[in-house]
Design a protein around this motif. Sequence first.
Motif, PDB file in Angstrom:
ATOM      1  N   VAL A  37      10.289   1.363   9.450  1.00  0.00           N
ATOM      2  CA  VAL A  37      10.201   0.016   8.878  1.00  0.00           C
ATOM      3  C   VAL A  37      10.230   0.091   7.355  1.00  0.00           C
ATOM      4  O   VAL A  37      10.945  -0.659   6.693  1.00  0.00           O
ATOM      5  CB  VAL A  37       8.924  -0.715   9.368  1.00  0.00           C
ATOM      6  CG1 VAL A  37       8.684  -1.987   8.577  1.00  0.00           C
ATOM      7  CG2 VAL A  37       9.029  -1.027  10.859  1.00  0.00           C
ATOM      8  N   PHE A  38       9.470   1.006   6.777  1.00  0.00           N
ATOM      9  CA  PHE A  38       9.414   1.137   5.317  1.00  0.00           C
ATOM     10  C   PHE A  38      10.765   1.564   4.741  1.00  0.00           C
ATOM     11  O   PHE A  38      11.135   1.146   3.652  1.00  0.00           O
ATOM     12  CB  PHE A  38       8.328   2.134   4.907  1.00  0.00           C
ATOM     13  CG  PHE A  38       6.979   1.510   4.702  1.00  0.00           C
ATOM     14  CD1 PHE A  38       6.464   1.316   3.435  1.00  0.00           C
ATOM     15  CD2 PHE A  38       6.220   1.092   5.787  1.00  0.00           C
ATOM     16  CE1 PHE A  38       5.217   0.732   3.240  1.00  0.00           C
ATOM     17  CE2 PHE A  38       4.978   0.512   5.609  1.00  0.00           C
ATOM     18  CZ  PHE A  38       4.476   0.324   4.323  1.00  0.00           C
ATOM     19  N   GLN A  39      11.505   2.396   5.465  1.00  0.00           N
ATOM     20  CA  GLN A  39      12.766   2.897   4.933  1.00  0.00           C
ATOM     21  C   GLN A  39      13.939   1.952   5.168  1.00  0.00           C
ATOM     22  O   GLN A  39      14.893   1.971   4.411  1.00  0.00           O
ATOM     23  CB  GLN A  39      13.079   4.278   5.525  1.00  0.00           C
ATOM     24  CG  GLN A  39      12.160   5.346   4.977  1.00  0.00           C
ATOM     25  CD  GLN A  39      12.482   6.730   5.514  1.00  0.00           C
ATOM     26  OE1 GLN A  39      12.905   6.881   6.648  1.00  0.00           O
ATOM     27  NE2 GLN A  39      12.251   7.741   4.703  1.00  0.00           N
ATOM     28  N   THR A  40      13.869   1.132   6.207  1.00  0.00           N
ATOM     29  CA  THR A  40      15.014   0.266   6.503  1.00  0.00           C
ATOM     30  C   THR A  40      14.887  -1.123   5.886  1.00  0.00           C
ATOM     31  O   THR A  40      15.891  -1.797   5.707  1.00  0.00           O
ATOM     32  CB  THR A  40      15.223   0.123   8.026  1.00  0.00           C
ATOM     33  OG1 THR A  40      14.025  -0.364   8.618  1.00  0.00           O
ATOM     34  CG2 THR A  40      15.622   1.433   8.653  1.00  0.00           C
ATOM     35  N   GLY A  43      12.953  -5.050   1.263  1.00  0.00           N
ATOM     36  CA  GLY A  43      12.132  -6.192   0.880  1.00  0.00           C
ATOM     37  C   GLY A  43      10.676  -6.023   1.272  1.00  0.00           C
ATOM     38  O   GLY A  43       9.782  -6.527   0.598  1.00  0.00           O
ATOM     39  N   PHE A  44      10.447  -5.313   2.349  1.00  0.00           N
ATOM     40  CA  PHE A  44       9.081  -5.073   2.846  1.00  0.00           C
ATOM     41  C   PHE A  44       8.274  -4.305   1.799  1.00  0.00           C
ATOM     42  O   PHE A  44       7.190  -4.721   1.399  1.00  0.00           O
ATOM     43  CB  PHE A  44       9.161  -4.295   4.167  1.00  0.00           C
ATOM     44  CG  PHE A  44       7.855  -4.191   4.901  1.00  0.00           C
ATOM     45  CD1 PHE A  44       7.370  -5.261   5.634  1.00  0.00           C
ATOM     46  CD2 PHE A  44       7.125  -3.014   4.881  1.00  0.00           C
ATOM     47  CE1 PHE A  44       6.171  -5.174   6.320  1.00  0.00           C
ATOM     48  CE2 PHE A  44       5.930  -2.911   5.562  1.00  0.00           C
ATOM     49  CZ  PHE A  44       5.457  -4.001   6.283  1.00  0.00           C
ATOM     50  N   GLN A  49       4.589  -3.912  -3.048  1.00  0.00           N
ATOM     51  CA  GLN A  49       4.377  -3.362  -4.385  1.00  0.00           C
ATOM     52  C   GLN A  49       4.361  -4.424  -5.476  1.00  0.00           C
ATOM     53  O   GLN A  49       4.037  -4.117  -6.618  1.00  0.00           O
ATOM     54  CB  GLN A  49       5.470  -2.328  -4.699  1.00  0.00           C
ATOM     55  CG  GLN A  49       5.348  -1.077  -3.885  1.00  0.00           C
ATOM     56  CD  GLN A  49       6.432  -0.070  -4.206  1.00  0.00           C
ATOM     57  OE1 GLN A  49       7.594  -0.438  -4.388  1.00  0.00           O
ATOM     58  NE2 GLN A  49       6.066   1.188  -4.281  1.00  0.00           N
ATOM     59  N   HIS A  50       4.689  -5.655  -5.133  1.00  0.00           N
ATOM     60  CA  HIS A  50       4.771  -6.714  -6.144  1.00  0.00           C
ATOM     61  C   HIS A  50       3.374  -6.982  -6.716  1.00  0.00           C
ATOM     62  O   HIS A  50       2.427  -7.252  -5.989  1.00  0.00           O
ATOM     63  CB  HIS A  50       5.347  -7.992  -5.538  1.00  0.00           C
ATOM     64  CG  HIS A  50       5.876  -8.927  -6.572  1.00  0.00           C
ATOM     65  ND1 HIS A  50       5.049  -9.687  -7.370  1.00  0.00           N
ATOM     66  CD2 HIS A  50       7.152  -9.197  -6.951  1.00  0.00           C
ATOM     67  CE1 HIS A  50       5.798 -10.404  -8.204  1.00  0.00           C
ATOM     68  NE2 HIS A  50       7.069 -10.125  -7.954  1.00  0.00           N
ATOM     69  N   HIS A  84      -2.789   0.921  -4.237  1.00  0.00           N
ATOM     70  CA  HIS A  84      -1.429   0.794  -4.783  1.00  0.00           C
ATOM     71  C   HIS A  84      -0.588   2.051  -4.535  1.00  0.00           C
ATOM     72  O   HIS A  84       0.132   2.514  -5.422  1.00  0.00           O
ATOM     73  CB  HIS A  84      -1.478   0.471  -6.283  1.00  0.00           C
ATOM     74  CG  HIS A  84      -2.339  -0.709  -6.603  1.00  0.00           C
ATOM     75  ND1 HIS A  84      -1.992  -1.993  -6.241  1.00  0.00           N
ATOM     76  CD2 HIS A  84      -3.554  -0.796  -7.201  1.00  0.00           C
ATOM     77  CE1 HIS A  84      -2.958  -2.823  -6.620  1.00  0.00           C
ATOM     78  NE2 HIS A  84      -3.915  -2.132  -7.204  1.00  0.00           N
ATOM     79  N   ASN A  85      -0.691   2.595  -3.328  1.00  0.00           N
ATOM     80  CA  ASN A  85       0.076   3.784  -2.960  1.00  0.00           C
ATOM     81  C   ASN A  85       1.033   3.514  -1.795  1.00  0.00           C
ATOM     82  O   ASN A  85       1.314   4.404  -1.001  1.00  0.00           O
ATOM     83  CB  ASN A  85      -0.875   4.928  -2.568  1.00  0.00           C
ATOM     84  CG  ASN A  85      -1.462   5.623  -3.756  1.00  0.00           C
ATOM     85  OD1 ASN A  85      -0.813   5.751  -4.785  1.00  0.00           O
ATOM     86  ND2 ASN A  85      -2.686   6.081  -3.631  1.00  0.00           N
ATOM     87  N   GLU A  86       1.561   2.305  -1.702  1.00  0.00           N
ATOM     88  CA  GLU A  86       2.419   1.932  -0.581  1.00  0.00           C
ATOM     89  C   GLU A  86       3.676   2.792  -0.497  1.00  0.00           C
ATOM     90  O   GLU A  86       4.183   3.056   0.591  1.00  0.00           O
ATOM     91  CB  GLU A  86       2.850   0.460  -0.681  1.00  0.00           C
ATOM     92  CG  GLU A  86       1.717  -0.529  -0.772  1.00  0.00           C
ATOM     93  CD  GLU A  86       1.261  -0.807  -2.209  1.00  0.00           C
ATOM     94  OE1 GLU A  86       1.702  -0.111  -3.151  1.00  0.00           O
ATOM     95  OE2 GLU A  86       0.450  -1.719  -2.378  1.00  0.00           O
ATOM     96  N   SER A  87       4.161   3.246  -1.627  1.00  0.00           N
ATOM     97  CA  SER A  87       5.430   3.976  -1.655  1.00  0.00           C
ATOM     98  C   SER A  87       5.358   5.359  -1.002  1.00  0.00           C
ATOM     99  O   SER A  87       6.394   5.941  -0.684  1.00  0.00           O
ATOM    100  CB  SER A  87       5.917   4.133  -3.093  1.00  0.00           C
ATOM    101  OG  SER A  87       5.000   4.909  -3.829  1.00  0.00           O
ATOM    102  N   ILE A  88       4.152   5.883  -0.776  1.00  0.00           N
ATOM    103  CA  ILE A  88       4.040   7.235  -0.225  1.00  0.00           C
ATOM    104  C   ILE A  88       3.963   7.260   1.301  1.00  0.00           C
ATOM    105  O   ILE A  88       3.807   8.325   1.887  1.00  0.00           O
ATOM    106  CB  ILE A  88       2.853   8.013  -0.835  1.00  0.00           C
ATOM    107  CG1 ILE A  88       1.515   7.384  -0.452  1.00  0.00           C
ATOM    108  CG2 ILE A  88       3.013   8.178  -2.327  1.00  0.00           C
ATOM    109  CD1 ILE A  88       0.303   8.239  -0.832  1.00  0.00           C
ATOM    110  N   VAL A  89       4.088   6.103   1.934  1.00  0.00           N
ATOM    111  CA  VAL A  89       3.987   6.050   3.401  1.00  0.00           C
ATOM    112  C   VAL A  89       4.966   7.009   4.083  1.00  0.00           C
ATOM    113  O   VAL A  89       4.560   7.782   4.958  1.00  0.00           O
ATOM    114  CB  VAL A  89       4.147   4.602   3.921  1.00  0.00           C
ATOM    115  CG1 VAL A  89       4.335   4.575   5.420  1.00  0.00           C
ATOM    116  CG2 VAL A  89       2.937   3.776   3.522  1.00  0.00           C
ATOM    117  N   PRO A  90       6.270   7.037   3.721  1.00  0.00           N
ATOM    118  CA  PRO A  90       7.174   7.994   4.384  1.00  0.00           C
ATOM    119  C   PRO A  90       6.738   9.452   4.204  1.00  0.00           C
ATOM    120  O   PRO A  90       6.856  10.252   5.137  1.00  0.00           O
ATOM    121  CB  PRO A  90       8.529   7.738   3.716  1.00  0.00           C
ATOM    122  CG  PRO A  90       8.447   6.318   3.254  1.00  0.00           C
ATOM    123  CD  PRO A  90       7.015   6.131   2.833  1.00  0.00           C
TER     124      PRO A  90
END
Length: 180
Positions: A37-40, A43-44, A49-50, A84-90
């Motif tokens: 979900v995070f990679q495809t 917008g999610f 991160q907004h 604020h670490n949403e980007s590290i999920v993958p």
Amino acid sequence: MSKTNVAKRYAEALFQIGAEKETIDFLETELTTVKEVFQTNEGFLSFLQHPKVEVEKKKQLLNEAFAGFSKDVLHTLSLLVDRHNESIVPDIVDHFITFANQAKGVKEATVYSVRALSDAEKEEIENVFTKKLNVKALKINNHVDPSVIGGVKIKVGNTVYDGSVKGKLDRLERQIRRAN
């Protein structure tokens, strides 16, 4: 601390929780879906991160998107939003899968070949390398790479087993250069 180390710590904590509750396979399935979900959906992640979106709205989106997932996964995602670490999920998912594979005696191999390998060829490679690496199973990810020319190149962890024509030509070239 680097993002990789942070991701590894989250993955290790999740793995320990899964080991205690004996839900490692279940968590792995859920986390794989989360990663997808995070990679495809660009917008999610952008929404999460907004800076102007409230944390509670971000958590609400996560709870709706992953309704029915285990509390451990949802709690981890909420913690990531709080910090604020949403980007590290993958990265967390990749590290978790690595921990799970180590616990099961499974290794992942990337096989580069000129064409897609048949199931029989994959099985043969798996049989040879499970004995060679002394593991219970080998997960094979086949990548088609025309530059291989022929044969296969297998990468397991940081080790590369190069049985490709290109690899043999490169080794021959180096020997000729050394001789001159």
